[in-house]
Design an enzyme around this catalytic site. Structure first.
Site, PDB file in Angstrom:
ATOM      1  N   GLY A  25       0.683  -1.405   0.039  1.00 49.62           N
ATOM      2  CA  GLY A  25      -0.192  -0.049   0.026  1.00 49.62           C
ATOM      3  C   GLY A  25       0.837   1.445  -0.023  1.00 49.62           C
ATOM      4  O   GLY A  25       1.737   1.456   0.720  1.00 49.62           O
ATOM      5  N   GLY A  26       0.602   1.997  -0.864  1.00 52.43           N
ATOM      6  CA  GLY A  26       1.172   3.519  -1.131  1.00 52.43           C
ATOM      7  C   GLY A  26       0.244   4.544  -0.655  1.00 52.43           C
ATOM      8  O   GLY A  26       0.476   5.862  -0.958  1.00 52.43           O
ATOM      9  N   GLY A  27      -0.618   4.294   0.253  1.00 53.38           N
ATOM     10  CA  GLY A  27      -1.504   5.321   0.856  1.00 53.38           C
ATOM     11  C   GLY A  27      -0.914   6.087   2.122  1.00 53.38           C
ATOM     12  O   GLY A  27       0.387   6.076   2.065  1.00 53.38           O
ATOM     13  N   SER A  28      -1.681   6.852   2.971  1.00 51.99           N
ATOM     14  CA  SER A  28      -1.278   7.298   3.928  1.00 51.99           C
ATOM     15  C   SER A  28      -0.303   6.567   4.906  1.00 51.99           C
ATOM     16  O   SER A  28       0.888   6.806   5.404  1.00 51.99           O
ATOM     17  CB  SER A  28      -2.135   7.914   4.913  1.00 51.99           C
ATOM     18  OG  SER A  28      -3.147   9.165   4.133  1.00 51.99           O
ATOM     19  N   CYS A 185     -12.966   7.542   8.527  1.00 58.38           N
ATOM     20  CA  CYS A 185     -13.285   8.894   8.927  1.00 58.38           C
ATOM     21  C   CYS A 185     -14.813   8.955   9.239  1.00 58.38           C
ATOM     22  O   CYS A 185     -15.374   9.583   8.533  1.00 58.38           O
ATOM     23  CB  CYS A 185     -12.939   9.902   7.994  1.00 58.38           C
ATOM     24  SG  CYS A 185     -13.077  11.485   8.973  1.00 58.38           S
ATOM     25  N   CYS A 362     -10.703  13.095  15.105  1.00 62.06           N
ATOM     26  CA  CYS A 362     -11.645  13.617  13.808  1.00 62.06           C
ATOM     27  C   CYS A 362     -12.052  15.002  14.120  1.00 62.06           C
ATOM     28  O   CYS A 362     -12.672  15.566  14.854  1.00 62.06           O
ATOM     29  CB  CYS A 362     -12.980  12.580  14.177  1.00 62.06           C
ATOM     30  SG  CYS A 362     -14.106  12.903  12.823  1.00 62.06           S
TER      31      CYS A 362
END
Length: 433
Positions: A25-28, A185, A362
């Site tokens: 995975g190259g997300g956050s 989220c 959040c």
């Protein structure tokens, strides 16, 4: 410069199929953890060759997804919130532009969709989660129709349609939905509702538009302190609230949404504008793997982030089984714990005692110029960073609004994805004994 950097990254990925640390995975989560692990080894003067750490992800673009709420509220251009993924991966970290098909943790290997076998010493699984658009009847059809009045901020393609629909509405019924269960989220479905309400209020349309929040959850928010404050705000603003109702289908031509209750009852509601938060869950290649728990998430210890069965496997972010809200903010607290435990495992054979406390945040937009900053840990206990200075964070404040709108998008690409942003700790990595 760009072409040389890209060539270097691709070359290291092409020439190497075994990695000391392989990140899925190259997300956050993936970008942050790959860089933090590299930085940790460098701080210990441990030699690393190019592509000893590598990322597997076939995405062309990396998106700052928390910013899609801002796009839906007319505050940002969605194109400004994305970068090419290859441009964010430094040359010393390998990049396999591919998708994982299967995991074989007994063999310390993964197989990609292109048929390549990659092996590893340690594995970090951080591919995110799946947005189940097809779980709601006719949703894709409605989203593709610019005149349908149906939108979602949970997609790059439709985040700007959300703003177009909100801003164009002059009269009628605006419904904002949230499904039961886990989503990324969990505050976002109501953030966009609050922004729409405030837009109608400030432009003199509030009296002609009925806003309703229809959620599959039993309350406004999971943390009682913030839920009570949000519900009081909802009542104060005259926004209708319907709880434990899950959206199941849409009739775009009739503009009717169908919901189901926990008792199996069917309820229909007419709408002029419908903002949909689709159900979400684990990605299929994770859910169907030996790494998954019964619910399909990567089965890790909630303190160490180490897999419960395979000690050289770790996970963080949306794909993990960690019992906390799935947010980019959570990763800022998860990544340094995982980094320390993974490096400790490599050096000593044990993850040690560093533990994640479940911290997540959040930033709940409640209108233009106002934001409620929810921060909490395991057990739904508030853990507020600014309360001692700025007071109760359940009370919306302008300074928090500018953190969300201006500071967080800037810090994300300048520090977060480079592994140099640690949430409440700011630019300084936590120190562990």
């Amino acid at each position: 410069m760009y072409s040389r950097r890209l060539a270097s990254t691709v070359a290291s990925a092409t020439n190497k199929t075994h990695h000391k640390v392989l990140v899925i995975g190259g997300g956050s989560g993936g970008l942050s953890i790959a860089n933090q692990i590299y930085n940790k080894f460098r701080s210990k003067d441990r030699k690393l060759d190019n592509a000893d750490i590598a990322i597997v992800d076939d995405a062309v673009y990396h998106h700052y997804q928390p910013g899609w709420t801002l796009v839906g509220a007319g505050l940002k251009d969605k194109a400004d919130l994305r970068r090419s993924l290859s441009s964010l991966i430094p040359p010393h970290i390998g990049h396999h532009s591919d998708k994982v098909a299967t995991f074989e943790p007994e063999k310390n290997s993964v197989t990609t969709e292109s048929g390549k076998t990659l092996t590893y010493d340690t594995l970090v699984v951080a591919p995110g989660l799946k947005i189940n658009f097809d779980a709601i009847g006719n949703l894709r059809q409605a989203l593709a129709d610019p005149t349908s009045g149906v939108s979602t901020i949970y997609s790059y393609d439709t985040a700007d349609k959300t703003w177009a629909d909100i801003d164009a509405l002059r009269t009628g019924k605006a419904i904002f939905t949230q499904p039961a269960g886990v989503i990324k989220c969990a505050g976002a479905p109501q953030k966009i509702m609050w922004m729409a309400y405030d837009r109608y209020r400030t432009t003199g349309r509030k009296e002609n538009i009925n806003v309703e929040f229809v959620t599959g959850m039993p309350t406004m928010f999971s943390v009682p302190k913030y839920s009570q404050a949000l519900n009081a705000l909802r009542i104060q603003r005259g926004i209708a609230g319907t709880f434990e109702h899950n959206l199941t289908s849409i009739d775009p031509s009739a503009r009717v949404a169908t919901f189901k209750t926990p008792k199996g009852e069917t309820v229909t509601k007419e709408y002029t504008l419908l903002h949909v938060t689709p159900p979400q869950g684990p990605l299929d290649f994770v859910k169907n793997s030996p790494l998954a728990d019964a619910a399909g998430w990567v089965d890790v210890d909630q303190a160490t982030l180490q897999h419960k069965k395979y000690p050289n496997v770790f996970s963080l972010g949306d794909a993990s089984s960690l019992p906390t809200s799935k947010t980019a903010a959570a990763i800022t607290a998860q990544a340094p714990v995982l980094t320390n435990n993974l490096v400790s495992l490599i050096e000593t054979g044990s993850v040690g005692t560093v533990a994640y406390d479940g911290y997540t945040s959040c930033p709940l937009l409640t209108g233009y110029g106002q934001l409620m900053l929810a921060e909490f840990v395991y057990g739904l206990k508030p853990k507020e960073t600014f309360a001692s200075v700025l007071g109760d964070q359940a009370k919306p404040k302008r300074i928090f609004y500018h953190l969300k709108k201006d500071f967080f998008p800037w810090v994300y690409y300048n520090y977060y994805v480079k592994g140099r942003w640690f949430g409440p700790k700011g630019y300084s990595a936590p120190s562990y004994k």
